[in-house]
Structure formats: C-alpha cells, structure tokens
Design a protein around this motif. Structure first.
Motif, PDB file in Angstrom:
ATOM      1  N   ALA A 270      -1.714  10.886  -0.778  1.00 27.64           N
ATOM      2  CA  ALA A 270      -1.473  10.117   0.442  1.00 27.64           C
ATOM      3  C   ALA A 270      -0.755   8.809   0.121  1.00 27.64           C
ATOM      4  O   ALA A 270       0.177   8.402   0.831  1.00 27.64           O
ATOM      5  CB  ALA A 270      -2.795   9.839   1.159  1.00 27.64           C
ATOM      6  N   PHE A 271      -1.192   8.152  -0.956  1.00 28.60           N
ATOM      7  CA  PHE A 271      -0.533   6.917  -1.402  1.00 28.60           C
ATOM      8  C   PHE A 271       0.937   7.184  -1.713  1.00 28.60           C
ATOM      9  O   PHE A 271       1.825   6.452  -1.264  1.00 28.60           O
ATOM     10  CB  PHE A 271      -1.247   6.383  -2.639  1.00 28.60           C
ATOM     11  CG  PHE A 271      -0.642   5.118  -3.210  1.00 28.60           C
ATOM     12  CD1 PHE A 271      -1.182   3.880  -2.912  1.00 28.60           C
ATOM     13  CD2 PHE A 271       0.467   5.175  -4.052  1.00 28.60           C
ATOM     14  CE1 PHE A 271      -0.626   2.714  -3.438  1.00 28.60           C
ATOM     15  CE2 PHE A 271       1.026   4.024  -4.577  1.00 28.60           C
ATOM     16  CZ  PHE A 271       0.477   2.785  -4.270  1.00 28.60           C
ATOM     17  N   GLN A 272       1.214   8.225  -2.482  1.00 23.45           N
ATOM     18  CA  GLN A 272       2.579   8.520  -2.891  1.00 23.45           C
ATOM     19  C   GLN A 272       3.472   8.844  -1.698  1.00 23.45           C
ATOM     20  O   GLN A 272       4.608   8.360  -1.611  1.00 23.45           O
ATOM     21  CB  GLN A 272       2.603   9.685  -3.878  1.00 23.45           C
ATOM     22  CG  GLN A 272       3.993   9.985  -4.428  1.00 23.45           C
ATOM     23  CD  GLN A 272       4.576   8.812  -5.203  1.00 23.45           C
ATOM     24  OE1 GLN A 272       3.974   8.331  -6.162  1.00 23.45           O
ATOM     25  NE2 GLN A 272       5.751   8.346  -4.793  1.00 23.45           N
ATOM     26  N   LYS A 273       2.960   9.649  -0.767  1.00 18.20           N
ATOM     27  CA  LYS A 273       3.769  10.031   0.393  1.00 18.20           C
ATOM     28  C   LYS A 273       4.020   8.839   1.312  1.00 18.20           C
ATOM     29  O   LYS A 273       5.108   8.709   1.876  1.00 18.20           O
ATOM     30  CB  LYS A 273       3.106  11.176   1.157  1.00 18.20           C
ATOM     31  CG  LYS A 273       2.949  12.457   0.333  1.00 18.20           C
ATOM     32  CD  LYS A 273       4.274  12.946  -0.228  1.00 18.20           C
ATOM     33  CE  LYS A 273       4.102  14.238  -1.018  1.00 18.20           C
ATOM     34  NZ  LYS A 273       5.380  14.687  -1.632  1.00 18.20           N
ATOM     35  N   MET A 274       3.017   7.975   1.457  1.00 12.78           N
ATOM     36  CA  MET A 274       3.232   6.768   2.260  1.00 12.78           C
ATOM     37  C   MET A 274       4.211   5.837   1.568  1.00 12.78           C
ATOM     38  O   MET A 274       5.077   5.227   2.221  1.00 12.78           O
ATOM     39  CB  MET A 274       1.906   6.055   2.526  1.00 12.78           C
ATOM     40  CG  MET A 274       2.037   4.781   3.370  1.00 12.78           C
ATOM     41  SD  MET A 274       2.587   5.099   5.088  1.00 12.78           S
ATOM     42  CE  MET A 274       1.017   5.586   5.829  1.00 12.78           C
TER      43      MET A 274
END
Length: 233
Positions: A213-217
């Motif tokens: 989720a961090f990477q995609k955001m």
C-alpha cells in the motif's frame, strides 16, 4: 481578544514591506496565533485597522483574509465580523499550512508524508465497507472523466479516515486542503492513469499489505508531484 473600538498596539505586529504582501499579511496573522496573542474564537480587528497597522491596501488585506478563510483558519460572519476558527485549536497544522501554502514543494511533501503514513495504517484497519467506498469512487472517476476532482479527493479521504487514529484526525482536513491546492495546479487530466493508480492502491488495501500500500501510494503521489512541479518550472 479584539473587543472592538480600540487599536492594535497591544498586538506585536510588524508592518509589511516585502513584495508578496498578501502572503506576508497571512504570516502576521498566523504569527499572532502561534504566539497565543490570538486564540480560536477571537475576533479579528476590522479591515481598516489591519490596513493601518500593517501598512497595506484593502485589496491586500482582503486577499489575505480570503486565503485564510479558504484554509479554514478564519471564518467570516455576515455583519458579525471575522473570527479565528475554532478548528484551529484542534488542528494547529492548519496554521502551518497557511504559512507555507505557496511553497509548493513543501505542501506536496507534507501531503506525501501524511498520506504515506496513513495508507500503511489503513492497510491494517480498513473495513470491507470502506473498501467498497473506494471502489465506488473509482467507478465515479470512470463515469466523470472530465471533472472527477471531487471523487479523487474522496478516495484519499476514505483512506485517511480508515486509519482510525484520533490523534491525526485533526490533520486530515488540512491534508485535504493541501490536496485541493495541488489539484488546482494540475493543468491537464489523465483519468486513465488516475484510475490505474487508485486501483493499484485499492488492491494493496484489499490484501491488507502495508508495504505494498505504501509503495502504490508513493508511486501515485510521486507522479502527482512530478507533474505539478514540472508544470511550474
């Protein structure tokens, strides 16, 4: 607190002399808040007194007050005067945002810092109902390709509040104001790319995977940052 009928001598305010006059007026008012000379709920002096004390014109004062109102630092009541918003007490981040609202790299980085932290916590806590709300915002972007800013903002709002952290909740509306600021500077829309980024974030949240989720955001917000800053250069 301003009681009316007096002057501003009891406020420690410097006259404004630099070029970005409205911004400087904003900073002076914010400095009164930060120092405790003005408090949430206090009434600001009338425009004429601000003009005289700060040595600026009425249009400059009005531009500064309008910007502070947009940022929800102040509120204006018809025939009642201008007051420091009660919201500032629960969200001092609003005051900081007001000072630096025209520092685009700082605003964007603040937005990235908050959203990247929130999305990782959201990955652990988000509910099926909130996931459905995110999916609905994506469908609305798909249906309203020419004007989807409100649905984009709602996507980020749902994620922020799904973190369910009462300490940072006071910062979320300020985060959304930063979202509005950055959104207003986007000169061309790419709905398909927005949908792709949002769908990737949604899939990571469905898996309750904080790292993904961090990477995609981050991928999404870096794209937004580069697009805006490239457009300003």
């Amino acid at each position: 607190m301003y009681k009316g009928g007096g002057d501003l001598q009891h406020y420690q305010v410097d006259s404004v002399k630099r070029n970005t006059l409205a911004q400087q007026v904003m900073e002076q008012i914010i400095s009164l808040l930060m120092s405790g000379q003005l408090m949430p709920g206090d009434r600001l002096p009338p425009e004429m007194e601000l003009m005289e004390q700060l040595d600026v014109s009425r249009p400059v004062v009005r531009e500064a007050l309008s910007s502070l109102e947009t940022l929800e630092v102040i509120s204006r009541r018809p025939r009642g005067g201008t007051f420091v918003s009660e919201k500032v007490g629960s969200s001092p981040f609003r005051a900081m945002l007001a000072i630096f609202i025209n520092n685009l790299p700082a605003v964007i980085e603040a937005r990235m810092t908050l959203e990247l932290g929130l999305v990782t916590i959201a990955a652990e806590k988000i509910t099926d109902e909130e996931l459905s709300q995110l999916k609905e915002t994506i469908e609305n972007i798909r249906l309203h390709r020419d004007d989807y800013g409100a649905y984009d903002k709602q996507f980020h709002r749902v994620i922020a509040y799904s973190a369910k952290n009462p300490i940072v909740e006071g910062m979320i509306e300020s985060l959304l104001i930063a979202h509005d600021k950055t959104d207003s500077l986007i000169t061309f829309r790419e709905p398909e790319l927005t949908i792709q980024y949002h769908e990737a974030i949604l899939e990571a949240l469905k898996k309750h995977d904080p790292a993904e989720a961090f990477q995609k955001m981050y991928d999404h917000l870096k794209y937004v940052r580069d697009k805006i800053l490239d457009g300003q250069s």
